[in-house]
Design an enzyme around this catalytic site. Sequence first.
Site, PDB file in Angstrom:
ATOM      1  N   GLY A  52      67.539 -59.670  50.809  1.00 53.97           N
ATOM      2  CA  GLY A  52      67.524 -61.125  50.950  1.00 53.97           C
ATOM      3  C   GLY A  52      68.841 -61.741  51.357  1.00 53.97           C
ATOM      4  O   GLY A  52      69.294 -62.689  50.712  1.00 53.97           O
ATOM      5  N   GLN A 263      59.251 -63.743  58.121  1.00 52.71           N
ATOM      6  CA  GLN A 263      60.017 -63.444  56.914  1.00 52.71           C
ATOM      7  C   GLN A 263      61.432 -63.015  57.255  1.00 52.71           C
ATOM      8  O   GLN A 263      62.001 -62.139  56.606  1.00 52.71           O
ATOM      9  CB  GLN A 263      59.312 -62.389  56.055  1.00 52.71           C
ATOM     10  N   CYS A 410      50.711 -54.324  40.720  1.00 54.69           N
ATOM     11  CA  CYS A 410      49.365 -54.820  41.002  1.00 54.69           C
ATOM     12  C   CYS A 410      49.251 -56.229  40.443  1.00 54.69           C
ATOM     13  O   CYS A 410      49.875 -56.564  39.441  1.00 54.69           O
ATOM     14  CB  CYS A 410      48.270 -53.909  40.449  1.00 54.69           C
TER      15      CYS A 410
END
Length: 555
Positions: A52, A263, A410
Amino acid sequence: MDKRHDPSRRIIAPHGTQLSCKSWLTEAPMRMLMNNLHPDVAERPEDLVVYGGIGRAARDWDCYDKIIEVLQRLEDDETLLVQSGKPVGVFRTHADAPRVLIANSNLVPHWANWEHFNELDKLGLAMYGQMTAGSWIYIGTQGIVQGTYETFVSVAKQHFEGISKGKWILTGGLGGMGGAQTLAGTMAGFSVLACEVDETRIDFRLRTRYVDKKATSLDEALAMIEAANQAGKPVSVGLLANAADVFAELVKRGVTPDVVTDQTSAHDPLNGYLPQGWTMAEAAAMRKTDEAGVVKAAKASMAVQVQAMLNLQTAGAATLDYGNNIRQMAFEMGVENAFDFPGFVPAYIRPLFCEGIGPFRWVALSGDPEDIYKTDAKVKELIPDNPHLHNWLDMARERIAFQGLPARICWIGLKDRARLALAFNEMVKNGELSAPVVIGRDHLDSGSVASPNRETESMLDGSDAVSDWPLLNALLNTASGATWVSLHHGGGVGMGFSQHSGVVIVCDGTDAAAKRVGRVLWNDPATGVMRHADAGYEIAKNCAKEQGLDLPMQD
């Protein structure tokens, strides 16, 4: 000398059951901090950068070394305080208190901007923690794959009657977060063309099986996409090119993808986005001499890219912002209708948040992949009637390469998180798992973030910018007995645009851990249901009633 740069460092977390610390409650944060800097996990580990843009795990190498040293001596009734990547104090607390409390990048609102932060960063007084970089629970690109997969599945349902075969996604960025798009897209049945200016990132995604092919020209990339779609087999292509150039060129050619998103690290115009026509070396040099010029050029290129996204939307592409604040940057450069395409959370994810469904992740501290496969089986056993979840776990095992310590993610909700965590703790207790596991999540979750251009965009009651909620989430997780808790500013969308909290808890097989796990992993997602019920969402109100949450103003 730059105290944050040391190319001689190669950090690998210990595996197995031998402890370097006094208990698993301190061994776990030590291993997870180290795992964030594993060469197969971090984007630039020699600079402590995990992902990032400049999202770091520690402020500098001296701070990193001291954190490790303190964790190795920390007692089970002590708590380490970490301020923007720097260990600043150890205090006597109690056995059920967090072993580490972390605050990263937080600024008083009037000064909460990149300009002020960058000055502090230069002086060694601050560190950008992103979300899971500075909170020591990054698991590589897998950490965002399922959320991206769920989004793309929802896109197919909403726009293409659930049929993704023969369709393709255009996007930009193959960093730690963006790298998930290619694999998630093909898992959801789409082909994906992802633009990336850094060839080493494309090669990294090829090596870890997140990208199928590399192209060096747009024509070559489009031919790969066309061939795959005709064959009915989705493919992901990493194109070495600037996203702004490619998006604008497709508009010029009249080529319309089925889905358009992005992104790139647009949240950080100084360090994260390469202006059109610049080489990476030129940008690196200019950052040292003309920061304002770099920012202006980067934001001008973002404006070009967003305008192209708007044009592609008009031409029929399903277009969405994937949470990097690129619309805001373009808006500031004069693209007045930059917000005409939606963010992915209000468009596709919010109904899940209303039920406390979000990114539940766990890591095998043993380093043994078999521990993850056993927990995969336990998830299927305890949630037998969810074929979508089972399909995800099967695809994850087949297609996702572990990075660093083996991990799994998940998306599950309020009623299942504590149940699974307690089962994992029991598996450690009875020896089914060879060592403890840690359970955490992204800060992108139901009740842990305020981010008006991403997770809390277009809230029903207009409370997009109210950041009491992540503060309450962090306080409650601390009171509930999490192993470490973090409170950050600026993750995902950049300085001034978000506040968010993280939580991690250790399942070490003890009865005490079971009590803590039961509290934390019920309360944490419950705050998300609470937050959305308070905002007026009927799904959340119904979930709160069904699960027996005590929400006084909902009576």
